[in-house]
Design a protein around this motif. Sequence first.
Motif, PDB file in Angstrom:
ATOM      1  N   LEU A  13       0.834  -1.199   0.000  1.00  0.00           N
ATOM      2  CA  LEU A  13       0.000   0.000   0.000  1.00  0.00           C
ATOM      3  C   LEU A  13       0.875   1.258   0.000  1.00  0.00           C
ATOM      4  CD1 LEU A  13      -2.983   1.038   0.323  1.00  0.00           C
ATOM      5  CD2 LEU A  13      -2.550   1.038   2.767  1.00  0.00           C
ATOM      6  N   VAL A  14       1.908   1.246   0.826  1.00  0.00           N
ATOM      7  CA  VAL A  14       2.819   2.390   0.899  1.00  0.00           C
ATOM      8  C   VAL A  14       3.569   2.559  -0.425  1.00  0.00           C
ATOM      9  CG1 VAL A  14       4.939   3.229   2.012  1.00  0.00           C
ATOM     10  CG2 VAL A  14       3.065   2.331   3.400  1.00  0.00           C
ATOM     11  N   ARG A  15       4.081   1.445  -0.976  1.00  0.00           N
ATOM     12  CA  ARG A  15       4.835   1.505  -2.240  1.00  0.00           C
ATOM     13  C   ARG A  15       3.991   2.025  -3.392  1.00  0.00           C
ATOM     14  NH1 ARG A  15       6.690  -3.438  -0.662  1.00  0.00           N
ATOM     15  NH2 ARG A  15       5.339  -4.490  -2.125  1.00  0.00           N
ATOM     16  N   SER A  16       2.765   1.520  -3.478  1.00  0.00           N
ATOM     17  CA  SER A  16       1.926   1.862  -4.632  1.00  0.00           C
ATOM     18  C   SER A  16       1.185   3.184  -4.457  1.00  0.00           C
ATOM     19  CB  SER A  16       0.905   0.756  -4.893  1.00  0.00           C
ATOM     20  OG  SER A  16      -0.085   0.754  -3.884  1.00  0.00           O
ATOM     21  N   GLY A  17       0.909   3.529  -3.221  1.00  0.00           N
ATOM     22  CA  GLY A  17       0.124   4.737  -2.965  1.00  0.00           C
ATOM     23  C   GLY A  17      -1.340   4.563  -3.324  1.00  0.00           C
ATOM     24  N   CYS A  18      -1.734   3.337  -3.689  1.00  0.00           N
ATOM     25  CA  CYS A  18      -3.134   3.049  -4.051  1.00  0.00           C
ATOM     26  C   CYS A  18      -3.794   2.290  -2.910  1.00  0.00           C
ATOM     27  CB  CYS A  18      -3.196   2.197  -5.318  1.00  0.00           C
ATOM     28  SG  CYS A  18      -2.489   3.008  -6.748  1.00  0.00           S
ATOM     29  N   GLY A  19      -5.028   2.573  -2.663  1.00  0.00           N
ATOM     30  CA  GLY A  19      -5.770   1.874  -1.625  1.00  0.00           C
ATOM     31  C   GLY A  19      -5.688   2.619  -0.306  1.00  0.00           C
ATOM     32  N   THR A  20      -6.437   2.090   0.649  1.00  0.00           N
ATOM     33  CA  THR A  20      -6.507   2.722   1.974  1.00  0.00           C
ATOM     34  C   THR A  20      -6.309   1.659   3.042  1.00  0.00           C
ATOM     35  OG1 THR A  20      -8.886   2.329   2.197  1.00  0.00           O
ATOM     36  CG2 THR A  20      -8.201   4.396   1.103  1.00  0.00           C
ATOM     37  N   THR A  21      -6.153   2.101   4.262  1.00  0.00           N
ATOM     38  CA  THR A  21      -6.062   1.149   5.362  1.00  0.00           C
ATOM     39  C   THR A  21      -7.375   0.380   5.521  1.00  0.00           C
ATOM     40  OG1 THR A  21      -6.649   2.873   6.945  1.00  0.00           O
ATOM     41  CG2 THR A  21      -4.302   2.424   6.641  1.00  0.00           C
ATOM     42  N   GLU A  22      -8.485   1.011   5.136  1.00  0.00           N
ATOM     43  CA  GLU A  22      -9.768   0.296   5.182  1.00  0.00           C
ATOM     44  C   GLU A  22      -9.770  -0.856   4.176  1.00  0.00           C
ATOM     45  OE1 GLU A  22      -9.770   3.775   4.800  1.00  0.00           O
ATOM     46  OE2 GLU A  22     -10.133   4.163   6.919  1.00  0.00           O
ATOM     47  N   ASP A  23      -9.187  -0.628   2.990  1.00  0.00           N
ATOM     48  CA  ASP A  23      -9.063  -1.701   1.998  1.00  0.00           C
ATOM     49  C   ASP A  23      -8.230  -2.850   2.565  1.00  0.00           C
ATOM     50  OD1 ASP A  23     -10.493  -0.171   0.150  1.00  0.00           O
ATOM     51  OD2 ASP A  23      -8.655   0.639  -0.782  1.00  0.00           O
ATOM     52  N   LEU A  24      -7.145  -2.486   3.224  1.00  0.00           N
ATOM     53  CA  LEU A  24      -6.270  -3.482   3.830  1.00  0.00           C
ATOM     54  C   LEU A  24      -7.033  -4.297   4.871  1.00  0.00           C
ATOM     55  CD1 LEU A  24      -3.559  -4.815   4.606  1.00  0.00           C
ATOM     56  CD2 LEU A  24      -3.127  -2.831   6.063  1.00  0.00           C
ATOM     57  N   GLU A  25      -7.761  -3.632   5.747  1.00  0.00           N
ATOM     58  CA  GLU A  25      -8.486  -4.349   6.792  1.00  0.00           C
ATOM     59  C   GLU A  25      -9.605  -5.222   6.216  1.00  0.00           C
ATOM     60  OE1 GLU A  25      -7.690  -4.912  10.001  1.00  0.00           O
ATOM     61  OE2 GLU A  25      -5.868  -3.890   9.357  1.00  0.00           O
ATOM     62  N   ARG A  26     -10.245  -4.762   5.136  1.00  0.00           N
ATOM     63  CA  ARG A  26     -11.262  -5.597   4.470  1.00  0.00           C
ATOM     64  C   ARG A  26     -10.626  -6.873   3.940  1.00  0.00           C
ATOM     65  NH1 ARG A  26     -13.810  -0.898   3.041  1.00  0.00           N
ATOM     66  NH2 ARG A  26     -12.585  -0.592   1.145  1.00  0.00           N
ATOM     67  N   LYS A  27      -9.464  -6.731   3.321  1.00  0.00           N
ATOM     68  CA  LYS A  27      -8.768  -7.905   2.783  1.00  0.00           C
ATOM     69  C   LYS A  27      -8.374  -8.856   3.916  1.00  0.00           C
ATOM     70  CE  LYS A  27      -5.107  -9.337  -0.287  1.00  0.00           C
ATOM     71  NZ  LYS A  27      -4.205  -8.931  -1.342  1.00  0.00           N
ATOM     72  N   VAL A  28      -7.890  -8.309   5.019  1.00  0.00           N
ATOM     73  CA  VAL A  28      -7.515  -9.137   6.163  1.00  0.00           C
ATOM     74  C   VAL A  28      -8.741  -9.850   6.723  1.00  0.00           C
ATOM     75  CG1 VAL A  28      -6.689  -9.057   8.561  1.00  0.00           C
ATOM     76  CG2 VAL A  28      -5.449  -7.818   6.765  1.00  0.00           C
ATOM     77  N   ARG A  29      -9.864  -9.145   6.853  1.00  0.00           N
ATOM     78  CA  ARG A  29     -11.090  -9.769   7.369  1.00  0.00           C
ATOM     79  C   ARG A  29     -11.583 -10.887   6.453  1.00  0.00           C
ATOM     80  NH1 ARG A  29     -12.248  -4.492   8.794  1.00  0.00           N
ATOM     81  NH2 ARG A  29     -13.595  -4.178   7.001  1.00  0.00           N
ATOM     82  N   ARG A  30     -11.542 -10.651   5.133  1.00  0.00           N
ATOM     83  CA  ARG A  30     -11.975 -11.705   4.193  1.00  0.00           C
ATOM     84  C   ARG A  30     -11.088 -12.941   4.300  1.00  0.00           C
ATOM     85  NH1 ARG A  30     -12.658  -7.450   0.602  1.00  0.00           N
ATOM     86  NH2 ARG A  30     -10.688  -7.944  -0.431  1.00  0.00           N
ATOM     87  N   ALA A  31      -9.780 -12.728   4.306  1.00  0.00           N
ATOM     88  CA  ALA A  31      -8.848 -13.855   4.397  1.00  0.00           C
ATOM     89  C   ALA A  31      -9.015 -14.583   5.729  1.00  0.00           C
ATOM     90  CB  ALA A  31      -7.414 -13.362   4.228  1.00  0.00           C
ATOM     91  N   SER A  32      -9.228 -13.829   6.786  1.00  0.00           N
ATOM     92  CA  SER A  32      -9.398 -14.407   8.109  1.00  0.00           C
ATOM     93  C   SER A  32     -10.678 -15.244   8.181  1.00  0.00           C
ATOM     94  CB  SER A  32      -9.430 -13.285   9.137  1.00  0.00           C
ATOM     95  OG  SER A  32      -9.444 -13.800  10.430  1.00  0.00           O
ATOM     96  N   ALA A  33     -11.764 -14.725   7.647  1.00  0.00           N
ATOM     97  CA  ALA A  33     -13.037 -15.471   7.648  1.00  0.00           C
ATOM     98  C   ALA A  33     -12.923 -16.746   6.815  1.00  0.00           C
ATOM     99  CB  ALA A  33     -14.169 -14.596   7.128  1.00  0.00           C
ATOM    100  N   ALA A  34     -12.238 -16.675   5.686  1.00  0.00           N
ATOM    101  CA  ALA A  34     -12.064 -17.857   4.845  1.00  0.00           C
ATOM    102  C   ALA A  34     -11.246 -18.917   5.582  1.00  0.00           C
ATOM    103  CB  ALA A  34     -11.382 -17.476   3.531  1.00  0.00           C
ATOM    104  N   ALA A  35     -10.202 -18.490   6.289  1.00  0.00           N
ATOM    105  CA  ALA A  35      -9.387 -19.440   7.048  1.00  0.00           C
ATOM    106  C   ALA A  35     -10.196 -20.053   8.189  1.00  0.00           C
ATOM    107  CB  ALA A  35      -8.139 -18.749   7.591  1.00  0.00           C
ATOM    108  N   ARG A  36     -11.015 -19.250   8.877  1.00  0.00           N
ATOM    109  CA  ARG A  36     -11.873 -19.786   9.941  1.00  0.00           C
ATOM    110  C   ARG A  36     -12.847 -20.816   9.378  1.00  0.00           C
ATOM    111  NH1 ARG A  36     -11.885 -14.421  11.783  1.00  0.00           N
ATOM    112  NH2 ARG A  36     -13.917 -14.009  10.885  1.00  0.00           N
ATOM    113  N   ALA A  37     -13.436 -20.510   8.237  1.00  0.00           N
ATOM    114  CA  ALA A  37     -14.382 -21.453   7.631  1.00  0.00           C
ATOM    115  C   ALA A  37     -13.684 -22.764   7.283  1.00  0.00           C
ATOM    116  CB  ALA A  37     -15.024 -20.839   6.391  1.00  0.00           C
ATOM    117  N   ASP A  38     -12.489 -22.683   6.710  1.00  0.00           N
ATOM    118  CA  ASP A  38     -11.727 -23.903   6.405  1.00  0.00           C
ATOM    119  C   ASP A  38     -11.451 -24.704   7.666  1.00  0.00           C
ATOM    120  OD1 ASP A  38     -11.674 -23.271   3.728  1.00  0.00           O
ATOM    121  OD2 ASP A  38      -9.555 -22.680   3.698  1.00  0.00           O
ATOM    122  N   TYR A  39     -11.046 -24.008   8.722  1.00  0.00           N
ATOM    123  CA  TYR A  39     -10.754 -24.678   9.985  1.00  0.00           C
ATOM    124  C   TYR A  39     -12.006 -25.378  10.515  1.00  0.00           C
ATOM    125  CZ  TYR A  39      -9.557 -25.522  14.830  1.00  0.00           C
ATOM    126  OH  TYR A  39      -9.353 -26.129  16.033  1.00  0.00           O
TER     127      TYR A  39
END
Length: 190
Positions: free
Chosen positions: A99-125
């Motif tokens: 995000l810092v390198r590209s200057g594109c996106g926001t911290t909210e985008d980052l947290e959305r991606k983390v939440r999606r990945a986290s939920a997918a991992a929980r579902a797999d578990y």
Amino acid sequence: MPKDTPSRWDRRMQQRLAHGEAAALGELYDRFASLVHGLAHRVLDDEDAADQITREVFTRVWENPEAYDPRQGPLRSFVATLAHRQAVQRLRQTESAALVRSGCGTTEDLERKVRRASAAARADYIVTSMPAPLRAALELAYFQRRDYRQTAADLGVTEDEARRRLRLGLQLLSTAHDSGIPPGGYGRPA
């Protein structure tokens, strides 16, 4: 055995690790490496990073066996929690740097991606932890697109039993969005 009583294997494994028994680490790795790697890969979508997380988790357990308290839940849950937290932390670091390198996106985008990945991992578990009859019914119904009648026929159970298994499996999966990984007392994800 009451739910709050730790399994004999979990207690014994913790003791063996605390005594520095290398064979215990090998046994633990054989039992849980695919779980750890799978969770890390699901969060990070990167084979090399998942391999690294797997090494880090087992190193951490080896170096700090007292961190696991059998009274807090199963060893499987403890190891899965470590893997999940490490993977989420790595995802935040790599995505934040991108995000810092590209200057594109926001911290909210980052947290959305983390939440999606986290939920997918929980579902797999949750799916891999559920009893085989529930898992089989869900796999038939959702991955092979069978209705409950076809699922019942494929499993050799009544239609009522197929509906019950599907309902219970879906109820377990719904916890993927409602709670931290894993259900078992080791807290919410990082």
